[in-house]
Write an enzyme that holds these catalytic residues in place. Structure first.
Site, PDB file in Angstrom:
ATOM      1  N   ALA A  88       0.849  -1.201   0.000  1.00 21.11           N
ATOM      2  CA  ALA A  88       0.000   0.000   0.000  1.00 21.11           C
ATOM      3  C   ALA A  88       0.879   1.243   0.000  1.00 21.11           C
ATOM      4  O   ALA A  88       2.093   1.145  -0.144  1.00 21.11           O
ATOM      5  CB  ALA A  88      -0.909  -0.019   1.222  1.00 21.11           C
ATOM      6  N   ASN A  89       0.271   2.407   0.132  1.00 14.95           N
ATOM      7  CA  ASN A  89       1.045   3.652   0.236  1.00 14.95           C
ATOM      8  C   ASN A  89       0.359   4.588   1.227  1.00 14.95           C
ATOM      9  O   ASN A  89      -0.669   4.240   1.804  1.00 14.95           O
ATOM     10  CB  ASN A  89       1.204   4.296  -1.146  1.00 14.95           C
ATOM     11  CG  ASN A  89      -0.149   4.606  -1.763  1.00 14.95           C
ATOM     12  OD1 ASN A  89      -0.898   5.431  -1.257  1.00 14.95           O
ATOM     13  ND2 ASN A  89      -0.471   3.919  -2.855  1.00 14.95           N
ATOM     14  N   ARG A  90       0.931   5.761   1.416  1.00 13.66           N
ATOM     15  CA  ARG A  90       0.480   6.639   2.505  1.00 13.66           C
ATOM     16  C   ARG A  90      -0.705   7.551   2.151  1.00 13.66           C
ATOM     17  O   ARG A  90      -1.049   8.433   2.914  1.00 13.66           O
ATOM     18  CB  ARG A  90       1.625   7.543   2.958  1.00 13.66           C
ATOM     19  CG  ARG A  90       2.755   6.801   3.585  1.00 13.66           C
ATOM     20  CD  ARG A  90       3.830   7.774   4.065  1.00 13.66           C
ATOM     21  NE  ARG A  90       5.035   7.057   4.387  1.00 13.66           N
ATOM     22  CZ  ARG A  90       5.217   6.357   5.506  1.00 13.66           C
ATOM     23  NH1 ARG A  90       4.248   6.315   6.407  1.00 13.66           N
ATOM     24  NH2 ARG A  90       6.340   5.722   5.723  1.00 13.66           N
ATOM     25  N   SER A  91      -1.297   7.378   0.985  1.00 11.35           N
ATOM     26  CA  SER A  91      -2.400   8.264   0.617  1.00 11.35           C
ATOM     27  C   SER A  91      -3.560   8.118   1.602  1.00 11.35           C
ATOM     28  O   SER A  91      -3.959   7.002   1.947  1.00 11.35           O
ATOM     29  CB  SER A  91      -2.873   7.914  -0.797  1.00 11.35           C
ATOM     30  OG  SER A  91      -4.088   8.567  -1.054  1.00 11.35           O
ATOM     31  N   ALA A 150      -3.780   7.335  -5.428  1.00 12.14           N
ATOM     32  CA  ALA A 150      -2.378   6.907  -5.516  1.00 12.14           C
ATOM     33  C   ALA A 150      -2.406   5.408  -5.801  1.00 12.14           C
ATOM     34  O   ALA A 150      -2.327   4.580  -4.897  1.00 12.14           O
ATOM     35  CB  ALA A 150      -1.671   7.211  -4.206  1.00 12.14           C
TER      36      ALA A 150
END
Ligand code: C5P
Length: 402
Positions: free
Chosen positions: A211-214, A277
């Site tokens: 995943a990512n920090r969005s 994102a």
């Protein structure tokens, strides 16, 4: 002060949720509204006219025949001298009277006499709300043109029972009042918009993912701003901790491929704003079972494969929306990279921002963007993500209508 100069006639009927109406009065007044309170006799069993009057800073009307007021045709004047009649809480009894045209006290008489929009916030025991008689009355009132907010699911204040019957929260009621009284021009009325927001989660196995920090803050704010401007909005959201924006059709997805499918099935549209994102890669073959720590005699190899590029797909699609906008999260050469994406992805604009850790943009509340178009770049100052959304929607409206 969205409700400045607005007069809200607030009818409080007799239910335990009446305690929330005290907060509701405060919230309405905070936004500049004048609140004219009317209480039923039963409401007085739950909250006092003294508290209601003090919070409203206005006389509380209870009696149908008040000597002084009758000279001035009291209930007729009350019913008409306002911008909206709000009933919170609306009991089964009061709704029953309204649905059948009965008028034997001040509240029911006002409701029969008014020619203003009426918003009902029902609150009652879940068993009562699900009674056929109550459902019949609610349907009839909708047919007659009354607006409803709630009731909501949750725990009942008096019995602790779970079910549908809780009065909507004061802030949500205020938002609905604002929507009903909104006289702002709707520059995007009749336009359809698709927005993506949040991260995607790409599974490694049933419990792990990439995943990512969005956070979805910017994308959700844009969806809400497009809706306020009158657009019919479909928001395709990855996993986020945010509530669905009011009035926006929200489709929840996890993976990039699901996001692509949801976006494509929302076509045709006039506007696409791809803010999500999206993970560039996914694990080529996610394991159906949890990968055991010991199984690989060390660390597992996770070959990756490319995810579909949703913005690029939309930018080159036969049903391409008139206006396609992408976001570009960069940590270096922000403008240059943004410009390259404009062409590669077939977008009309790329909103580029620097997401280097020190900017705090990813997951934060503020944003500083450069809007790159085919005929130049605009550098916008650092602002709240809500303001970025408003400004972007104004730009979209001027492009589509200009
Ligand atoms: O190439 P990059 O990921 O930096 O481009 C960012 C823009 O492309 C964003 O608008 C993002 O929503 C979109 N995008 C997409 N699908 C991908 C990757 C990015 O829609 N797989």
């Amino acid at each position: 002060m969205a409700l400045k100069n607005k007069r809200i006639l607030l009818i409080i009927s007799g239910g335990i949720a009446a305690y929330k109406s005290l907060d509701l009065i405060r919230r309405l007044r905070e936004r500049g509204a004048t609140v004219i309170p009317v209480m039923t006799k039963a409401a007085e069993e739950f909250v006092t006219a003294l508290s209601v009057g003090a919070l409203a800073a206005h006389k509380v009307h209870i009696e149908l025949f008040e000597r002084d007021d009758e000279v001035d045709v009291g209930h007729i004047r009350l019913a008409r001298d306002c911008d909206l009649v709000l009933v919170a809480p609306a009991t089964a009894d009061l709704m029953g009277k309204m649905a059948n045209g009965l008028a034997n006290d001040l509240a029911s008489t006002i409701l029969l006499a008014t020619d203003r929009p009426v918003l009902l916030a029902p609150a009652m025991n879940p068993k009562m709300w699900s009674q056929p008689a109550v459902s019949r009355n609610a349907s009839q009132l909708m047919i007659d043109g009354a607006h409803f907010i709630g009731p909501m699911r949750g725990e009942m204040a008096e019995s602790g029972e779970e079910g549908t019957g809780r009065m909507a929260e004061p802030l949500d009621i205020v938002a609905e009042v604002e929507t009903l009284l909104d006289t702002d021009p709707k520059p995007l009325a009749g336009k359809k918009a698709i927005v993506t927001s949040g991260p995607t989660h790409e599974p490694i196995d049933p419990v792990r993912y990439i995943a990512n920090r969005s956070s979805g803050t910017q994308g959700h704010a844009i969806a809400a701003a497009l809706q306020r401007a009158g657009a019919d909005v479909t928001l395709v959201s990855g996993p986020v901790a945010l509530a669905d924006p009011r009035g926006v059709k929200t489709v929840h997805v996890e993976r990039a491929e699901e996001m692509r499918d949801a976006v494509l099935s929302a076509l045709p549209a006039d506007i696409a704003v791809m803010v999500a994102a999206v993970a560039d890669w996914r694990v080529a073959s996610a394991s159906g079972e949890k990968i055991k720590k010991q199984a690989h005699g060390g660390v597992p190899m996770l070959p990756l494969t490319e995810n579909p590029d949703i913005l690029k797909t939309i930018g080159h699609h036969p049903k391409r929306p008139k206006l396609v906008i992408g976001f570009a999260a960069e940590t270096n050469d922000v403008e240059e990279n943004g410009r390259a994406k404009l062409t590669r992805k077939g977008a009309d604009f790329i909103v580029a921002n620097d997401v280097s850790a020190e900017t705090g943009i990813m997951g934060g509340k503020r944003n500083q963007v450069s809007v790159i178009g085919h005929d130049g770049v605009e550098h916008w100052p650092d602002m709240d993500k809500g303001e970025v959304a408003e400004r972007l929607v104004a730009m979209i409206a001027s492009r589509l209508n200009g």
